[in-house]
Enzyme design. Structure first.
Site, PDB file in Angstrom:
ATOM      1  N   GLU A  89      65.447 -65.778  -9.997  1.00 52.04           N
ATOM      2  CA  GLU A  89      64.180 -66.154 -10.612  1.00 52.04           C
ATOM      3  C   GLU A  89      62.974 -65.694  -9.802  1.00 52.04           C
ATOM      4  O   GLU A  89      63.061 -65.490  -8.595  1.00 52.04           O
ATOM      5  CB  GLU A  89      64.121 -67.676 -10.809  1.00 52.04           C
ATOM      6  CG  GLU A  89      65.163 -68.190 -11.784  1.00 52.04           C
ATOM      7  CD  GLU A  89      65.094 -69.686 -12.000  1.00 52.04           C
ATOM      8  OE1 GLU A  89      65.235 -70.101 -13.167  1.00 52.04           O
ATOM      9  OE2 GLU A  89      64.919 -70.440 -11.023  1.00 52.04           O
ATOM     10  N   GLY A 173      65.741 -67.521  -1.406  1.00 53.31           N
ATOM     11  CA  GLY A 173      66.221 -66.811  -0.230  1.00 53.31           C
ATOM     12  C   GLY A 173      65.313 -66.884   0.978  1.00 53.31           C
ATOM     13  O   GLY A 173      64.143 -67.257   0.890  1.00 53.31           O
ATOM     14  N   CYS A 345      57.427 -75.087  -5.922  1.00 53.78           N
ATOM     15  CA  CYS A 345      58.086 -74.864  -4.639  1.00 53.78           C
ATOM     16  C   CYS A 345      59.405 -75.620  -4.552  1.00 53.78           C
ATOM     17  O   CYS A 345      59.472 -76.821  -4.791  1.00 53.78           O
ATOM     18  CB  CYS A 345      57.153 -75.317  -3.517  1.00 53.78           C
ATOM     19  SG  CYS A 345      57.833 -75.097  -1.867  1.00 53.78           S
TER      20      CYS A 345
END
Length: 357
Positions: A89, A173, A345
């Site tokens: 995403e 990541g 977030c």
């Protein structure tokens, strides 16, 4: 398997293509004109050269499979790799922008766009507050896959070529665990898409031994540190990586980070109710960052499925921020964009194509 043309820097293509000026022409077609077929480049290139490009390279290696739009105008994108069908995403954040006209001093209102890109499918860091880690780690993304996130998002929103983007490596990541591909992507963002390094932010959970490696690349990007706690016990409970790279270890490397005049290192601090949102924590944070040219970005925890944490009140966040600002440490509260589409977030993760996003 053919290499993606988006995996090559301008210097690499200049060495590979003959004559070398073909590289600059090709970069214009790819990044200024958004061409997605080599045949569309016939105005500049001979049939033989186009045949060579088609034989040796491929263009798009990812595609958009789903888009969700937030009430605030932000969008969450689900991408699929055309090579292995894994998904990841990215998010387009749309914000109001104000500038002062140098000639008239009038305030000009407009919009600015930030693309939050992913650099891995899943994540190895395992932060307990982050939804990404729920799916485990799958693989690193190639530079081409990082670049195409921004290209496809810009294309999907019909943003003009001259419209500058901000790029933040704050998606799925840990950027410093995929440093080579991230650095290559940054170079291509700069030379290909003409995005200034000052508009690019690399956020790390604190892989301390790789911070000086990133600094040594002299890319001119902005550094953000995910801190989230003021003591090692709390930080280790939130971020297992802290057991290897504790707070002082990370801060020692941050102190060496090369900063341009007026620039600061950003410290991201996730406020979690009754865990790290007290005035005492604010006082300890002030002491920790003493002597570091820094600014603090407070993030109110964004709930997600299965989380044991709670979002603090805006009042406690303001108290935290007001204290730091009163002591001279610049502190802002991040506006939670795209919360209604689970794109804020810590809310991104790999999804099966059968899942709705």
């Amino acid at each position: 398997m053919k290499a993606s043309i988006y995996d090559f820097t301008l210097d690499e293509l200049s060495q590979l293509l003959k004559p070398s000026f073909r590289a600059k022409q090709l970069y214009l077609w790819l990044y200024a004109k958004y061409k997605t077929s080599f045949k569309d480049m016939q105005n500049n290139f001979s049939k033989d050269f186009i045949a060579y490009l088609e034989r040796e390279f491929t263009l798009r290696t990812i595609e958009i499979t789903h888009v969700r739009k937030s009430v605030d105008g932000s969008k969450k994108y689900l991408f699929k790799s055309l090579r292995d069908n894994h998904t990841f995403e990215a998010v387009l954040l749309k914000m109001k922008d104000k500038k002062i006209d140098e000639k008239t001093n009038a305030i000009l209102e407009g919009e600015k766009y930030t693309v939050c890109v992913s650099c891995q499918i899943g994540c190895q860091v395992g932060c307990s507050f982050c939804f990404t880690q729920k799916g485990g780690f799958v693989r690193n993304l190639k530079a081409s896959e990082i670049i195409q996130q921004a290209l496809l998002i810009k294309e999907d929103n019909n943003l003009p070529i001259e419209k500058a983007l901000n790029i933040v490596f704050m998606g799925m990541g840990e950027p410093l665990n995929n440093l080579d591909e991230v650095c290559k992507a940054i170079e291509i963002f700069n030379t290909g898409m003409q995005i200034s390094p000052r508009r690019i932010t690399v956020s790390t959970s604190g892989v301390a031994d790789k911070i000086p490696i990133l600094a040594g690349k002299n890319l001119g990007v902005q550094l953000a540190i995910s801190l989230h706690a003021v003591d090692d016990k709390t930080r280790s409970s939130l971020m297992p990586l802290n057991k290897k790279y504790n707070i002082e270890c990370v801060l020692n490397e941050v102190r060496k980070w090369p900063l341009e005049q007026r620039k600061r290192v950003m410290f991201e601090y996730l406020l979690i109710k009754d865990l790290n949102d007290s005035l005492d924590c604010a006082k300890k944070l002030l002491k920790l960052l003493n002597g570091i040219k820094s600014k603090v970005n407070l993030i109110l925890f964004n709930p997600h499925e299965g989380s044991k944490f709670e979002r603090p009140s805006l009042e406690s966040a303001r108290m935290f921020a007001d204290f730091l600002n009163s002591k001279g440490l610049l502190c802002t509260i991040r506006e939670s964009k795209a919360l209604d589409i689970e794109a804020a977030c810590g809310q991104l993760r790999e999804k099966k194509l059968s899942q709705q996003i």
